[in-house]
Scaffold this motif. Structure first.
Motif, PDB file in Angstrom:
ATOM      1  N   GLU A  43    -123.348  91.840  10.255  1.00 53.15           N
ATOM      2  CA  GLU A  43    -122.991  93.262  10.374  1.00 53.15           C
ATOM      3  C   GLU A  43    -123.116  93.720  11.835  1.00 53.15           C
ATOM      4  OE1 GLU A  43    -125.911  95.782   8.689  1.00 53.15           O
ATOM      5  OE2 GLU A  43    -124.712  97.603   8.874  1.00 53.15           O
ATOM      6  N   GLU A  44    -124.199  93.245  12.495  1.00 56.78           N
ATOM      7  CA  GLU A  44    -124.454  93.632  13.883  1.00 56.78           C
ATOM      8  C   GLU A  44    -123.391  93.057  14.816  1.00 56.78           C
ATOM      9  OE1 GLU A  44    -128.495  92.761  14.839  1.00 56.78           O
ATOM     10  OE2 GLU A  44    -128.313  93.525  16.881  1.00 56.78           O
ATOM     11  N   ARG A  45    -123.018  91.791  14.533  1.00 55.09           N
ATOM     12  CA  ARG A  45    -122.044  91.124  15.403  1.00 55.09           C
ATOM     13  C   ARG A  45    -120.650  91.740  15.265  1.00 55.09           C
ATOM     14  NH1 ARG A  45    -121.365  86.074  13.695  1.00 55.09           N
ATOM     15  NH2 ARG A  45    -123.171  85.915  12.334  1.00 55.09           N
ATOM     16  N   LEU A  46    -120.331  92.142  14.036  1.00 57.02           N
ATOM     17  CA  LEU A  46    -118.978  92.633  13.783  1.00 57.02           C
ATOM     18  C   LEU A  46    -118.809  94.127  14.085  1.00 57.02           C
ATOM     19  CD1 LEU A  46    -118.208  90.699  10.477  1.00 57.02           C
ATOM     20  CD2 LEU A  46    -117.445  90.166  12.775  1.00 57.02           C
ATOM     21  N   THR A  47    -119.931  94.816  14.352  1.00 62.42           N
ATOM     22  CA  THR A  47    -119.828  96.240  14.663  1.00 62.42           C
ATOM     23  C   THR A  47    -119.693  96.428  16.170  1.00 62.42           C
ATOM     24  OG1 THR A  47    -121.358  96.602  12.834  1.00 62.42           O
ATOM     25  CG2 THR A  47    -120.910  98.493  14.249  1.00 62.42           C
ATOM     26  N   PRO A  48    -118.594  97.015  16.645  1.00 62.02           N
ATOM     27  CA  PRO A  48    -118.458  97.233  18.109  1.00 62.02           C
ATOM     28  C   PRO A  48    -119.579  98.139  18.619  1.00 62.02           C
ATOM     29  CG  PRO A  48    -116.400  97.717  16.936  1.00 62.02           C
ATOM     30  CD  PRO A  48    -117.428  97.515  15.898  1.00 62.02           C
ATOM     31  N   VAL A  49    -119.976  97.913  19.859  1.00 58.82           N
ATOM     32  CA  VAL A  49    -121.103  98.655  20.437  1.00 58.82           C
ATOM     33  C   VAL A  49    -120.856 100.165  20.352  1.00 58.82           C
ATOM     34  CG1 VAL A  49    -122.462  99.014  22.541  1.00 58.82           C
ATOM     35  CG2 VAL A  49    -121.605  96.738  21.987  1.00 58.82           C
ATOM     36  N   ALA A  50    -119.606 100.574  20.605  1.00 58.95           N
ATOM     37  CA  ALA A  50    -119.288 101.998  20.602  1.00 58.95           C
ATOM     38  C   ALA A  50    -119.432 102.601  19.197  1.00 58.95           C
ATOM     39  CB  ALA A  50    -117.868 102.205  21.114  1.00 58.95           C
ATOM     40  N   GLN A  80    -121.685 101.648  16.909  1.00 54.08           N
ATOM     41  CA  GLN A  80    -123.051 101.519  16.361  1.00 54.08           C
ATOM     42  C   GLN A  80    -123.759 102.870  16.349  1.00 54.08           C
ATOM     43  OE1 GLN A  80    -124.948  98.489  18.708  1.00 54.08           O
ATOM     44  NE2 GLN A  80    -123.718  96.853  17.833  1.00 54.08           N
ATOM     45  N   THR A  81    -124.306 103.215  15.197  1.00 58.34           N
ATOM     46  CA  THR A  81    -125.012 104.499  15.089  1.00 58.34           C
ATOM     47  C   THR A  81    -126.478 104.295  15.476  1.00 58.34           C
ATOM     48  OG1 THR A  81    -125.620 104.094  12.804  1.00 58.34           O
ATOM     49  CG2 THR A  81    -123.516 105.230  13.181  1.00 58.34           C
ATOM     50  N   PRO A  82    -127.162 105.381  15.920  1.00 56.81           N
ATOM     51  CA  PRO A  82    -128.588 105.236  16.256  1.00 56.81           C
ATOM     52  C   PRO A  82    -129.413 104.715  15.084  1.00 56.81           C
ATOM     53  CG  PRO A  82    -127.743 107.344  17.039  1.00 56.81           C
ATOM     54  CD  PRO A  82    -126.656 106.734  16.232  1.00 56.81           C
ATOM     55  N   ALA A  83    -129.061 105.126  13.860  1.00 57.64           N
ATOM     56  CA  ALA A  83    -129.814 104.666  12.677  1.00 57.64           C
ATOM     57  C   ALA A  83    -129.664 103.155  12.504  1.00 57.64           C
ATOM     58  CB  ALA A  83    -129.303 105.397  11.439  1.00 57.64           C
ATOM     59  N   LYS A 100    -128.955 100.974  14.890  1.00 55.13           N
ATOM     60  CA  LYS A 100    -129.680 100.296  15.981  1.00 55.13           C
ATOM     61  C   LYS A 100    -131.172 100.241  15.671  1.00 55.13           C
ATOM     62  CE  LYS A 100    -126.610 101.542  19.771  1.00 55.13           C
ATOM     63  NZ  LYS A 100    -126.432 102.443  20.906  1.00 55.13           N
ATOM     64  N   LEU A 101    -131.684 101.369  15.159  1.00 55.45           N
ATOM     65  CA  LEU A 101    -133.118 101.434  14.827  1.00 55.45           C
ATOM     66  C   LEU A 101    -133.458 100.446  13.721  1.00 55.45           C
ATOM     67  CD1 LEU A 101    -135.635 103.173  15.583  1.00 55.45           C
ATOM     68  CD2 LEU A 101    -135.171 104.506  13.530  1.00 55.45           C
ATOM     69  N   ARG A 102    -132.578 100.361  12.723  1.00 56.99           N
ATOM     70  CA  ARG A 102    -132.798  99.443  11.588  1.00 56.99           C
ATOM     71  C   ARG A 102    -132.801  97.985  12.064  1.00 56.99           C
ATOM     72  NH1 ARG A 102    -128.832  97.837   7.984  1.00 56.99           N
ATOM     73  NH2 ARG A 102    -127.459  99.495   8.680  1.00 56.99           N
ATOM     74  N   TRP A 103    -131.843  97.646  12.932  1.00 57.95           N
ATOM     75  CA  TRP A 103    -131.767  96.265  13.418  1.00 57.95           C
ATOM     76  C   TRP A 103    -132.983  95.911  14.267  1.00 57.95           C
ATOM     77  CZ3 TRP A 103    -126.057  97.375  15.108  1.00 57.95           C
ATOM     78  CH2 TRP A 103    -125.226  97.321  13.970  1.00 57.95           C
ATOM     79  N   ARG A 104    -133.375  96.887  15.102  1.00 52.81           N
ATOM     80  CA  ARG A 104    -134.533  96.627  15.965  1.00 52.81           C
ATOM     81  C   ARG A 104    -135.808  96.461  15.124  1.00 52.81           C
ATOM     82  NH1 ARG A 104    -135.196  99.967  21.409  1.00 52.81           N
ATOM     83  NH2 ARG A 104    -133.399  98.700  21.888  1.00 52.81           N
ATOM     84  N   ALA A 105    -135.953  97.322  14.130  1.00 58.71           N
ATOM     85  CA  ALA A 105    -137.137  97.244  13.256  1.00 58.71           C
ATOM     86  C   ALA A 105    -137.159  95.916  12.508  1.00 58.71           C
ATOM     87  CB  ALA A 105    -137.126  98.401  12.268  1.00 58.71           C
ATOM     88  N   ARG A 106    -135.980  95.472  12.083  1.00 67.27           N
ATOM     89  CA  ARG A 106    -135.891  94.198  11.361  1.00 67.27           C
ATOM     90  C   ARG A 106    -136.344  93.036  12.248  1.00 67.27           C
ATOM     91  NH1 ARG A 106    -132.075  90.861  12.199  1.00 67.27           N
ATOM     92  NH2 ARG A 106    -131.838  89.053  10.861  1.00 67.27           N
ATOM     93  N   LYS A 107    -135.854  93.063  13.488  1.00 64.12           N
ATOM     94  CA  LYS A 107    -136.229  91.990  14.428  1.00 64.12           C
ATOM     95  C   LYS A 107    -137.729  91.991  14.690  1.00 64.12           C
ATOM     96  CE  LYS A 107    -131.849  91.856  16.821  1.00 64.12           C
ATOM     97  NZ  LYS A 107    -131.067  92.373  17.943  1.00 64.12           N
ATOM     98  N   LEU A 108    -138.268  93.184  14.933  1.00 64.33           N
ATOM     99  CA  LEU A 108    -139.704  93.284  15.230  1.00 64.33           C
ATOM    100  C   LEU A 108    -140.545  92.831  14.040  1.00 64.33           C
ATOM    101  CD1 LEU A 108    -140.075  96.621  17.217  1.00 64.33           C
ATOM    102  CD2 LEU A 108    -140.631  94.335  18.009  1.00 64.33           C
ATOM    103  N   LEU A 109    -140.141  93.290  12.856  1.00 69.00           N
ATOM    104  CA  LEU A 109    -140.914  92.982  11.649  1.00 69.00           C
ATOM    105  C   LEU A 109    -140.866  91.484  11.334  1.00 69.00           C
ATOM    106  CD1 LEU A 109    -142.470  94.683   9.528  1.00 69.00           C
ATOM    107  CD2 LEU A 109    -140.475  94.466   8.065  1.00 69.00           C
ATOM    108  N   LEU A 110    -139.647  90.919  11.330  1.00 66.24           N
ATOM    109  CA  LEU A 110    -139.516  89.496  10.990  1.00 66.24           C
ATOM    110  C   LEU A 110    -140.141  88.616  12.075  1.00 66.24           C
ATOM    111  CD1 LEU A 110    -135.929  89.265   9.465  1.00 66.24           C
ATOM    112  CD2 LEU A 110    -138.105  89.113   8.283  1.00 66.24           C
ATOM    113  N   GLY A 111    -139.926  89.006  13.339  1.00 65.80           N
ATOM    114  CA  GLY A 111    -140.510  88.238  14.446  1.00 65.80           C
ATOM    115  C   GLY A 111    -142.034  88.241  14.365  1.00 65.80           C
ATOM    116  N   GLY A 112    -142.599  89.430  14.146  1.00 67.89           N
ATOM    117  CA  GLY A 112    -144.053  89.549  14.035  1.00 67.89           C
ATOM    118  C   GLY A 112    -144.588  88.760  12.858  1.00 67.89           C
TER     119      GLY A 112
END
Lengths: 71, 473
Positions: free
Chosen positions: B303-310, B312-315, B317-329
């Motif tokens: 979903e992240e790869r196929l969504t153009p940067v322009a 992408q909604t703030p929500a 971006k926040l969801r993807w970042r939270a996912r990375k932080l949570l899974l990474g941690g």
């Protein structure tokens, strides 16, 4: 870990141990210290075995390189 | 490999104090002892520590003694004439005595009294002790009356779990988060990053400022007692910085191996120390499996790869970042927990599986009081800065209270702590070796299942063996 050769499929080979040569220093030291902590044998036999192994390793390495240079 | 192992064993034997059972002819003794470690008791009544007997004629020369002495705590390196009751520590001792044996001590001196000073400590040891006392008092000064908050902050910054209030220590131990109070990579990396940032902002030259930062960190390690985890973190930081400064690639595993080798060459008896074993096992797990697994989890989703940067909604971006932080941690926490289970079961008879989740919350949170504490320590250079420092201490103590509250809440979860007495002492070491091999064998794998699955399978196999031997015994 960094790979020195990006085309190499698996660099975790025995001669380089995944481009982490310090493991060849740390692991024997750790193993030796732990073995002595468990057994408490006096240093004489350990030094004898260590010296013999080092001499044998050196001889076999020298023999292999002389065979390679001949061929 | 054989030569290295045998030489390592010989070096350990040469450096270790005698480990054969000690024969004590008279229980009350007067003997000269060189103090290697000394810590004041929490209640302020006397001190405990380790030392070695310097009397060449008594038959106990070079033996390491656990000390319990009344009076003022001396600086390390002092040679004292001590009197007291001397008892041997048996080889199959449990609990505190087993820990003393792991430090190489074969004797205990109880009810000790100082009869005189035979040789003074070095100036550096005296300075180190004075700084430790000064920092302890400085960090305990808060704008309001809160002895527990001050103790929590002093324990965090000085790496002394003994300073923690008893209920807080119990909660952190039960949730596998007591490591937050040991000086380790969290402290050293945080401090190094802050100091490097300051040096960059001040436009200082890279090489001299790097050397000064390393020297400052070394002083901090020394003032806090040079625990195995802090020495490991400092050596790793030095090698990583050295590699970067000389444009050479220094993989973290290489730095870890070099730190291990350097520690064992300088102090081979460290191999039996619980702090050394746990610190190296956890970091090996994080470097070999946790970190690479976290990187794999951080890869963008479809979903992240196929969504153009322009678009992408703030929500999003926040969801993807939270996912990375949570899974990474989660990956890092899981790897460190797996690596430590056999050792903690072998050393303490318990291991906290809940630590996998509690660390996710407490580790990032702990960085804030750590930074505040560090700012307070920086203020300690001048008494003029005492007022802002007390407020920094107050804020840090409030956050540490919050962390304690979270840990105490999590500790109430039933069976969060696996309590299991190993039927044989060697099983803990066997499990540690097995897991180290499992981590190293797949250190360069690109598969998440292999990175974390192989060590998890090794741990499961080891636990099955433990339960089987437990049933047999």
């Amino acid at each position: 870990m960094a790979r020195p050769d990006p085309l190499e499929q698996d660099s975790l080979t025995t001669d380089r141990f995944g481009h982490c040569p310090a493991l060849w220093l740390a692991l024997p030291l750790l193993l030796g210290c732990s073995m002595d902590a468990a057994t408490g044998i006096s240093p004489g036999p350990w030094l004898l075995v260590g010296g013999l192994a080092a001499v044998l390793g050196w001889f076999s390495d020298a023999r292999q390189s002389s065979l390679e240079s001949q061929s | 490999m054989i030569a290295g192992t045998a030489i390592g064993a010989a070096w350990h034997q040469l450096r270790m104090p005698p480990q054969t059972p000690a024969i004590v002819r008279r229980p009350f003794v007067e003997m000269p002892i060189l103090v290697e470690r000394a810590t004041p008791r929490k209640d302020g009544d006397g001190w405990t520590g380790l030392g070695w007997i310097t009397d060449r004629d008594g038959g106990l020369f070079r033996r390491r003694v656990a000390l319990s002495v009344s009076g003022v705590c001396p600086a390390e390196g002092v040679e004292l004439m001590l009197s007291g009751g001397l008892t041997p520590i048996s080889g199959d001792a449990d609990g505190y005595d087993a820990w003393l044996r792991s430090q190489g001590a074969t004797l205990k001196l109880r009810g000790g009294r100082v009869l005189g000073e035979l040789a003074p400590p070095s100036r550096f040891a005296v300075w180190r002790q004075a700084q430790q006392r000064r920092l302890d008092a400085w960090l305990r000064t808060l704008p309001w009356d809160d002895p527990d908050g001050g103790a929590l902050l002093a324990a965090t910054m000085l790496g002394r779990t003994a300073l923690l209030p008893a209920d807080a220590k119990e909660a952190f131990a039960a949730t596998g988060t007591l490591h937050l109070f040991a000086i380790s990579g969290l402290h050293i990396a945080g401090m190094a990053a802050a100091l490097l940032w300051l040096a960059k902002r001040a436009r200082l030259p890279e090489l001299p400022s790097g050397l000064v930062i390393l020297a400052l960190l070394w002083l901090y390690v020394q003032v806090t007692g040079a625990s195995p985890s802090s020495v490991r973190a400092w050596i790793m930081a030095a090698f990583l910085w050295g590699g970067r400064a000389s444009d050479r690639d220094t993989p973290p595993l290489q730095s870890l191996a070099l730190a291990c080798a350097a520690t064992l060459i300088l102090s081979p008896e460290a191999c039996t120390d619980a702090g050394f074993q746990l610190s190296y096992a956890a970091v090996l797990g994080i470097i070999a499996a946790g970190g690479p697994a976290a990187n794999l989890c951080a890869r963008p989703t479809e979903e992240e790869r196929l969504t153009p940067v322009a678009a992408q909604t703030p929500a999003q971006k926040l969801r993807w970042r939270a996912r990375k932080l949570l899974l990474g941690g989660l990956c890092v926490s899981l790897a460190a927990t797996i690596a430590g289970v056999p050792l903690t079961l072998g050393l303490f008879g318990s291991a906290s599986w809940g630590g996998v989740f509690v660390n996710l919350v407490l580790v990032p949170l702990s960085e804030i009081p750590l930074m505040l504490g560090m700012a307070s320590v920086a203020c300690s250079v001048s008494d003029w800065l005492a007022w802002p420092a007390t407020w920094l201490n107050g804020l840090a103590a409030a956050l540490l209270h919050l962390m304690t509250w979270i840990a105490q809440g999590c500790a109430l979860v039933p069976s969060i702590n696996l309590e299991l007495a190993l039927p044989h002492r060697w099983l803990g070491a066997l499990g540690g070796v097995l897991l180290a091999l499992a981590f190293l064998s797949q250190a360069q794998s690109k598969s998440l299942a292999r990175l974390l699955g192989v060590p998890a399978a090794a741990l499961a196999g080891w636990l099955l063996l433990v339960f089987f031997l437990h049933a047999l015994s």
